[in-house]
Enzyme design. Structure first.
Site, PDB file in Angstrom:
ATOM      1  N   ALA A 139      75.523  85.995 -14.367  1.00 46.22           N
ATOM      2  CA  ALA A 139      76.033  84.803 -13.686  1.00 46.22           C
ATOM      3  C   ALA A 139      77.317  85.033 -12.892  1.00 46.22           C
ATOM      4  CB  ALA A 139      76.263  83.704 -14.724  1.00 46.22           C
ATOM      5  N   ARG A 140      78.182  85.911 -13.380  1.00 42.68           N
ATOM      6  CA  ARG A 140      79.499  86.033 -12.749  1.00 42.68           C
ATOM      7  C   ARG A 140      79.477  86.921 -11.505  1.00 42.68           C
ATOM      8  NH1 ARG A 140      82.175  89.468 -17.717  1.00 42.68           N
ATOM      9  NH2 ARG A 140      80.982  91.381 -17.485  1.00 42.68           N
TER      10      ARG A 140
ATOM     11  N   SER B 223      76.545  93.277  -9.300  1.00 37.21           N
ATOM     12  CA  SER B 223      77.874  93.529  -8.773  1.00 37.21           C
ATOM     13  C   SER B 223      78.743  93.924  -9.967  1.00 37.21           C
ATOM     14  CB  SER B 223      78.386  92.253  -8.104  1.00 37.21           C
ATOM     15  OG  SER B 223      79.786  92.248  -8.007  1.00 37.21           O
ATOM     16  N   PHE B 224      79.476  95.041  -9.929  1.00 34.27           N
ATOM     17  CA  PHE B 224      79.922  95.724  -8.736  1.00 34.27           C
ATOM     18  C   PHE B 224      80.035  97.222  -9.013  1.00 34.27           C
ATOM     19  CE2 PHE B 224      84.048  96.541 -10.638  1.00 34.27           C
ATOM     20  CZ  PHE B 224      84.229  95.477 -11.489  1.00 34.27           C
TER      21      PHE B 224
ATOM     22  N   GLU C 105      74.236  98.098  -7.403  1.00 35.29           N
ATOM     23  CA  GLU C 105      75.548  97.519  -7.746  1.00 35.29           C
ATOM     24  C   GLU C 105      76.367  97.458  -6.465  1.00 35.29           C
ATOM     25  OE1 GLU C 105      76.654  96.379 -10.664  1.00 35.29           O
ATOM     26  OE2 GLU C 105      75.329  97.255 -12.182  1.00 35.29           O
TER      27      GLU C 105
HETATM   28 ZN   LIG Z   1      75.006  92.869 -13.591  1.00 37.80          ZN
END
Ligand SMILES: [Zn+2]
Length: 452
Positions: A184-185, A313-314, A389
Site C-alpha cells: 500500500a505505501r 517501490s523502491f 522496483e
Molecule cells: Zn513492495
C-alpha cells in the site's frame, strides 16, 4: 493579502491539520546498514523477526546499504546487535514522523499550485483511479475493456483494464500483464501503470504502434485499494492488506500480499508467523482475495501471457525467480529481457538515480517465498515473470510529485523495450519448457471453463 502571505498562512494551517497524523512514528529512525556478507543479511533478517523491524530497502552485499526503520524501544538492542557483529551503520532518517509530515506538507502545497494537470502525475486516490479506468473504457470501447475482478476485503471494487485491437480474440498475440500496488505505501507504482495506459490508448505515438497492434495488455494498477486508502487516511507506511481475522489475532490487521501467493516454501523463508508483522504471509496461500484475483487472471490467460510484471517501490531493481535462489530453465532469457528493460530505463533516468541492478531475487538481495513473481513463473506457461522496483530518487516511499512524470516516462520506456524483446521469443517460440508447478494451486480457478 498577497500570494506569498496566503501561502504562509496555508502551510501554517496545514501544519496544524497534520499535527498528530504521523505521531505513531514519532521517535522512529531509519538506519542505513552496510551489508558486507550473507551473515550480515541473516543477522538483519533475524532482528527483523525478533524486533518487528521494518525493512525499507534490502541491501546488496558490499554495494547498497539496507534501510531499516526501528522503533525507539528497540533501538538500543538493534544497535548493540550490529556493534557486536561489527556491522557498520549510520542514521539515515532521525525522526520518521517529522519526515512524513514534511513530505505531506510539500505534497499538498505542490497540489495547491495546480501543477498536477494529469492525474498520473500525482497520487490519485481510489475513486479517481477507478473513474479514470471507467472513462477510458467508455471513451475507447473498441480498444479498452474495464473488468471488475471482485471486491476487496473492505468491499472496494478491484478493477483492471484489457487493452486490445482485436478484443483479446487473436490467440496469436502475446499478452503483457502488469500489476501494481499490492504494497500500500508504494504510492508511485500506480501512476506508472496509469501512464502506460495513457501511452497505449490516449497518447499512442507512431513509434509505439506495434505495441498496441501486436500485443494484448492486462493492466491492474491498484491491487490493494483498502491498504492504499488506509495509507492515505491513517498510516502512511501501511504495507499489507486490511483483512481482519479476530480468531487468529484481534489486534492486528492485514497480510503481506507479496508473501501470500502459493509457492514452494510458502511462509518458510522471508516471512514471519506473527500476524502483526509486515511480512506475515497469511494463514494459507491466497487467503487474500486481492492475490486470488491476480491468480485467476493469470490462470485464465496463462497460455498467452508472455510477460508478467509486478511493480513495486523502491530501489531500481529488476528481479526474477525463484525467491529461494533456484533458477527456472529459461534464466538466460529472463536475464536478457530484464537487461534490455533496465538498460532502456537507465538511459532515460535522471543522473542522480542509481543504475538498475538485476538478477535472481534471492541471489541479488534476499530469500523469499510466496511472491507474485515466483507464482507466475511456476504455473507453467508464463516465460517472463519479473518484479520491478522503481526509483525513488532518494526519497524512499515519499517520492515528491515533481518526479512522478519522469518516473512514468522512464518506466514506460522500459516496459516498451521489454515487450519488444519478449515478443521476438514469442514469435520464434524459442522459450524452453518451464518447470511444471511444484505445488498444485490451493484453490481451483473461479471459472475453470475459461482457462483455455
Ligand atoms: Zn513492495
Amino acid at each position: 493579502m498577497d500570494t506569498r502571505h496566503l501561502l504562509v498562512v496555508c502551510s501554517a494551517l496545514l501544519s496544524v491539520v497534520l499535527a498528530g497524523k504521523h505521531d505513531i512514528y514519532s521517535g522512529h529512525s531509519v538506519y542505513g546498514v552496510q551489508v558486507r556478507n550473507r551473515d550480515h543479511q541473516m543477522l538483519l533478517h533475524n532482528l527483523e523477526l525478533t524486533l518487528d523491524l521494518d525493512v525499507w530497502q534490502h541491501g546488496i552485499i558490499s554495494e547498497r546499504e539496507a534501510l531499516i526503520r526501528v522503533a525507539p524501544e528497540n533501538k538500543a538492542y538493534f544497535l548493540q546487535a550490529l556493534d557486536d557483529e561489527g556491522v557498520e551503520y549510520y542514521v539515515h532518517l532521525q525522526d520518521v514522523a517529522q519526515a512524513l509530515e514534511e513530505a505531506e506538507i510539500e505534497r499538498n502545497s505542490w497540489r495547491a499550485s495546480g501543477q498536477n494537470r494529469m492525474m498520473f502525475n500525482d497520487y490519485p486516490r481510489y475513486d479517481e483511479i477507478n473513474e479514470y479506468m471507467d472513462m477510458i473504457a467508455s471513451r475507447y470501447p473498441d480498444l479498452v475493456n474495464v473488468v471488475t475482478a471482485g471486491k476487496s476485503f473492505d468491499q472496494r471494487d478491484i478493477k483492471y483494464l484489457k487493452i486490445s485491437t482485436t478484443n483479446f480474440e487473436d490467440s496469436s498475440k502475446p499478452i503483457y500483464m502488469l500489476t501494481a500496488m499490492i504494497h500500500a505505501r508504494e504510492w508511485v507504482t500506480t501512476p506508472t501503470l496509469l501512464y502506460s495506459v495513457f501511452r497505449l490508448v490516449e497518447n499512442l505515438r507512431s513509434q509505439d504502434r506495434d505495441l498496441r497492434d501486436d500485443i494484448d495488455w492486462i493492466i491492474m494498477p491498484l491491487l490493494n485499494p483498502d491498504g492504499y486508502e488506509y495509507s492515505h487516511e491513517t498510516d502512511r507506511l501501511w504495507r499489507k492488506t486490511r483483512s481482519y481475522r479476530p480468531h487468529i489475532n484481534d489486534t492486528c490487521w492485514g497480510v503481506d500480499g507479496n508473501r501470500n501467493y502459493d509457492s514452494v516454501n510458502f511462509a518458510a523463508i522471508g516471512a514471519s508467523p506473527d500476524p502483526c508483522s509486515d511480512i506475515y504471509p497469511g494463514p494459507e496461500p491466497f487467503s487474500e482475495v486481492e492475490t486470488a484475483y491476480v491468480r485467476d487472471v493469470l490462470l485464465e490467460h496463462v497460455d498467452r501471457i508472455q510477460i508478467f510484471m509486478d511493480v513495486h517501490s523502491f530501489g531500481n531493481y529488476i528481479t526474477y525467480g525463484y525467491g529461494d535462489g533456484t533458477l527456472p530453465p529459461n534464466s538466460a532469457q529472463l536475464h536478457l529481457v530484464s537487461a534490455v528493460m533496465g538498460a532502456a530505463m537507465d538511459v532515460n533516468k535522471l543522473p542522480e538515480a542509481n543504475f538498475y541492478r538485476l538478477g535472481n531475487s534471492g541471489l541479488l538481495m534476499y530469500f523469499t517465498a510466496g511472491c507474485a513473481q515466483d507464482y507466475a513463473q511456476s504455473i507453467g506457461g508464463v516465460p517472463f515473470s519479473l518484479t520491478l522496483e522503481l526509483p525513488s530518487y532518494g526519497h524512499r516511499f515519499e517520492v515528491p510529485p515533481q518526479y512522478i512524470s519522469h518516473i512514468n516516462e522512464e518506466t514506460w520506456e522500459g516496459i516498451a523495450a521489454s515487450a519488444r524483446v519478449a515478443r521476438t521469443f514469442y514469435r520464434a517460440k524459442a522459450t524452453p519448457p518451464i518447470n511444471p508447478p511444484v505445488n498444485p494451486p490451493v484453490n481451483p480457478p473461479v471459472n475453470p471453463s475459461n482457462n483455455n
